[in-house]
Design an enzyme around this catalytic site. Structure first.
Site, PDB file in Angstrom:
ATOM      1  N   HIS A  48       0.817  -1.222   0.000  1.00 27.45           N
ATOM      2  CA  HIS A  48       0.000   0.000   0.000  1.00 27.45           C
ATOM      3  C   HIS A  48       0.857   1.280   0.000  1.00 27.45           C
ATOM      4  CE1 HIS A  48      -2.956   3.008   0.985  1.00 27.45           C
ATOM      5  NE2 HIS A  48      -2.449   3.168   2.190  1.00 27.45           N
ATOM      6  N   HIS A  72       3.457   7.026   5.356  1.00 28.98           N
ATOM      7  CA  HIS A  72       2.263   7.707   5.839  1.00 28.98           C
ATOM      8  C   HIS A  72       1.445   6.927   6.863  1.00 28.98           C
ATOM      9  CE1 HIS A  72       0.081   5.373   2.747  1.00 28.98           C
ATOM     10  NE2 HIS A  72      -0.982   5.597   3.499  1.00 28.98           N
ATOM     11  N   GLU A  76       0.525   5.874  12.571  1.00 27.88           N
ATOM     12  CA  GLU A  76      -0.840   5.471  12.901  1.00 27.88           C
ATOM     13  C   GLU A  76      -0.936   3.973  13.209  1.00 27.88           C
ATOM     14  OE1 GLU A  76      -3.711   7.546  12.333  1.00 27.88           O
ATOM     15  OE2 GLU A  76      -5.355   6.103  12.179  1.00 27.88           O
ATOM     16  N   ASP A  77      -0.285   3.159  12.396  1.00 29.73           N
ATOM     17  CA  ASP A  77      -0.561   1.720  12.455  1.00 29.73           C
ATOM     18  C   ASP A  77       0.570   0.841  12.988  1.00 29.73           C
ATOM     19  OD1 ASP A  77      -2.979   2.270  11.378  1.00 29.73           O
ATOM     20  OD2 ASP A  77      -2.431   1.771   9.319  1.00 29.73           O
ATOM     21  N   ASP A 139      -3.288   8.382  -1.175  1.00 29.44           N
ATOM     22  CA  ASP A 139      -3.663   7.315  -0.249  1.00 29.44           C
ATOM     23  C   ASP A 139      -5.100   6.871  -0.539  1.00 29.44           C
ATOM     24  OD1 ASP A 139      -3.671   5.683   2.100  1.00 29.44           O
ATOM     25  OD2 ASP A 139      -4.613   7.319   3.223  1.00 29.44           O
ATOM     26  N   ASP A 260     -22.792  13.497 -26.963  1.00 29.86           N
ATOM     27  CA  ASP A 260     -21.405  13.916 -26.731  1.00 29.86           C
ATOM     28  C   ASP A 260     -20.736  13.039 -25.679  1.00 29.86           C
ATOM     29  OD1 ASP A 260     -23.206  14.870 -24.961  1.00 29.86           O
ATOM     30  OD2 ASP A 260     -22.456  16.922 -24.917  1.00 29.86           O
TER      31      ASP A 260
HETATM   32 MN    MN Z   1      -2.854   4.576   3.851  1.00 31.33          MN
END
Ligand code: MN
Length: 718
Positions: A48, A72, A76-77, A139, A260
């Site tokens: 990712h 990134h 957080e993770d 992201d 169109d």
């Molecule tokens: Mn992410």
């Protein structure tokens, strides 16, 4: 799986001198901390951040953005910390990662349009650095591309958020291809049946349409070549599904009625060639009236520029054509990211005044900087988001977003939550630190209000609230309080009056005059001095009782104040011809004889004299306002603070004091401060007889060499 080298290849194509070691280091670090984690797809988690970094490289962004793409999700993770990122990759990247982490913590809850707009603004305001937003968009794009692995409820939520928030943001930043892809991916998950249906219909007519595209392109090339144009490029491709679907829904049309479906584009070298090409094409086919749009002369707010025209094509079909320069095309596709140009790769800088539109000033600034700055990194440093500078967005502890005007304080925030919270607010925790009521809030702050039961609004609160909501609530509370006090005072005055006739208020409460009087806010009007107790009591009591008066007749409310206060001290003020009224002078504006003034009756304290231009009088009750005059004969001296800003040089103070002594002015207090930058601020408290003397002193002080300014101040500290 995507390899680091693939990303390097893309970067090399536009920025061969990039710091590849740094990117490699970010890659290795990300791999280490994400080790063992997997995506919902079963792939290693690292896939990712890698994909995000690749999108950022496709946007031709700098190495800091690409490192941020790789990192990134680490804070957080994983066990990675902000401090560690800063140690390893420096402050710039650490700030970007922190920005992206903060954005991911914000959850969008409502699809109400106004809230969606607020939310978009907040994301922008929070991002501070535009690169945070670009990483967030990359992201989101990759998450949308891999949405099939999520549970259906989750898919719908994420797709909705993408359509409401992120696609419009991409559009706002002028990033055409990201917007298009986000919209079609959202479409697929939000209305799967419609999406499939439309996709099939577009697919079925593919052959037929391809032939049509080829025919049109052939005619276009011929017309342009006949017009002796060179270096142009023509293309045609189906419009994206979401835009076709929107058109069907908005215009209530069937797929078969939409002609169109294809966007034809002519790209040329210069702006004048755009108009030349337009002329050639308009000679080839008949233009549909009212369909020509000149977004070159009038760019869209997001910076988009192009000529749009619709014509009746070779088979009587409508053909929509966009004509633009190659540069304009790059801007239309990658928007703000198109402006990251790297010196070593050259490329014609976009002409500034052509792209910029009033609503897009920040882009103009971007490009100005770009031209002024040699080093692309320096350029990136100065890219700060200032799209929505008039508002700030502050979080409640639960993660709700409150929009406030810039400059709003903790107290405004408290009132925005609920009036009762505002009324009883004593302080707050802003980002977990105790903050006073007057602290100004910034976008992204989390604010938790602290209340106390017996807290009450006071007048000083009006000095630092910014929202009219808070102001109105505080004012109305103050008025209520004042009214309550006036009623108490009115009752006190009335009881006293009855006692003078040897009776009590209590005994006469049922008397009709009194009943009527009390019904119409009588007590308050007594307290304010609008009616007087004596007249009332004379109406209420029978004549016999009135004769048996015990005490001396009280004067009117005014008389009472004046009586109580006068004769003890000489004030220099006359009221309605009454001389020698004792007053006190407002500290906020320090009036001096000659200033236009106005008086306010203050309960229990007589009268306060303010200057007429004092901002405080707006907060005072107009009912209590009294016209007053200076007593012409008065020689009373009044204290005035004089603030003198000067050069910080030796002998300055001596010169100033000699002016004061020559003018025969006493100084009772002085506060002299010097600043490192070579100037000094000196504030003096002096006794001043009147305005004309003050003006003389000002002139004499201003005449001293090295004096910048002389002004009246509110206190010795200012
Ligand atoms: Mn992410």
């Amino acid at each position: 799986m995507l390899r680091l080298n693939d990303i390097f290849e893309i970067i090399k194509s536009y920025h061969p001198q990039a710091d590849f070691d740094l990117i490699q280091k970010a890659y290795v670090y990300s791999a280490k901390v994400h080790a063992g984690q997997t995506r919902k797809s079963g792939e290693p988690y690292l896939s990712h951040p890698m994909a995000v970094a690749k999108i950022l490289a496709e946007l031709r962004l700098d190495e800091a953005s690409i490192c941020t793409g790789l990192l990134h999700d680490t804070v957080e993770d994983t066990l990675a910390t902000q401090e560690e990122i800063e140690q390893l990759f420096g402050k710039d990247i650490a700030l970007l990662v922190d920005g992206v982490t903060k954005l991911s913590q914000v959850k969008f809850k409502s699809t109400e349009e106004k809230l969606a707009e607020n939310f978009r603004k907040m994301l922008v305001a929070m991002s501070k650095d535009i690169r945070v937003l670009l990483v967030k968009l990359a992201d989101r794009l990759h998450n949308m591309r891999t949405l099939q692995y999520m549970r259906p409820e989750k898919q719908e939520l994420i797709a909705e958020e993408t359509l409401e928030i992120y696609a419009p943001l991409a559009n706002r930043l002028g990033m055409g291809w990201i917007k298009t892809e986000l919209e079609d991916l959202s479409f697929k998950y939000l209305r799967p049946a419609d999406y499939q249906d439309l996709k099939e219909k577009v697919g079925k007519t593919w052959h037929e349409r391809n032939r049509f595209i080829e025919e049109v392109l052939e005619d276009l090339r011929k017309a342009l070549t006949d017009a002796e144009m060179t270096g142009y490029d023509v293309s045609g491709r189906p419009k994206h599904l979401w835009s076709i679907y929107r058109k069907m829904v908005d215009k209530n049309m069937n797929f078969e009625d939409i002609h169109d479906l294809i966007a034809f584009r002519v790209s040329v070298g210069t702006i004048s060639q755009c108009y030349e090409a337009l002329g050639a094409i308009h000679t080839l086919w008949r233009p549909v009236p009212g369909k020509f749009k000149d977004y070159i002369a009038m760019p869209k707010p997001n910076g988009y520029r192009s000529l749009h025209t619709t014509l009746i094509g070779p088979k009587g079909e409508r053909v929509e054509i966009q004509i633009r320069t190659f540069d304009m095309h790059q801007v239309a596709e990658s928007g703000i990211a198109a402006h990251w140009k790297y010196k070593e790769h050259g490329g014609q800088p976009v002409e500034v005044n052509e792209v910029a539109d009033k609503g897009f000033v920040w882009l103009r600034q971007l490009m100005n900087w770009q031209q002024e700055l040699r080093d692309p990194n320096e350029f990136l440093d100065s890219v700060k988001v200032d799209l929505f500078s008039e508002e700030v967005y502050v979080f409640t502890p639960r993660g709700d977003v409150i929009e406030l005007p810039r400059g709003a304080t903790v107290l405004d925030f408290a009132f925005a939550i609920h009036s009762n919270v505002g009324m009883h607010c004593i302080s707050a925790r802003v980002n977990n630190q105790i903050a006073p009521l007057r602290q100004v809030l910034e976008s992204g702050d989390t604010c938790e209000v602290i209340t106390q039961k017996n807290q009450q609004p006071n007048r000083s609160w009006l000095e630092f609230v910014k929202t009219s909501r808070a102001r109105t609530r505080i004012r109305s509370h103050l008025r209520q309080q004042e009214r309550k006090r006036s009623e108490e005072l009115g009752r006190e005055l009335l009881e006293k009056e009855f006692r003078r006739y040897g009776t009590t208020l209590q005994k006469w409460l049922k008397e009709e005059h009194l009943v009527e009087f009390l019904k119409h806010d009588g007590l308050a009007s007594l307290g304010y001095g609008k009616t007087d107790a004596k007249t009332l009591v004379q109406k209420v009591l029978p004549k016999e009782l009135l004769k048996s008066q015990v005490g001396e007749a009280p004067k009117s409310r005014f008389g009472q104040i004046i009586d109580r206060l006068s004769g003890k001290n000489y004030s220099g003020i006359t009221v309605e011809g009454v001389e020698q009224v004792l007053v006190h002078y407002a500290r906020c504006c320090m009036p001096v004889k000659g200033d236009p003034v106005i008086g306010f009756v203050t309960r229990g304290r007589g009268m306060t004299i303010h200057r007429r231009n004092c901002p405080r009088i707006l907060e005072l009750d107009a009912e209590r306002r009294i016209e007053v005059n200076w007593d012409e004969g008065s020689t009373l001296r009044r204290p005035v603070f004089i603030k003198i800003t000067t050069d910080d040089r030796e002998g300055m103070l001596a010169e100033i004091s000699s002016v004061f002594s020559k003018m025969n002015v006493n100084i009772s207090e002085a506060n002299c401060r010097t600043y490192g930058d070579g100037h000094a601020v000196n504030t003096f408290k002096c006794g001043i007889a009147d305005l004309s003397q003050l003006k003389h002193i000002f002139r004499a002080l201003e005449a001293i060499k090295g004096v910048y300014s002389v002004e009246r101040a509110r206190s010795i500290l200012s």
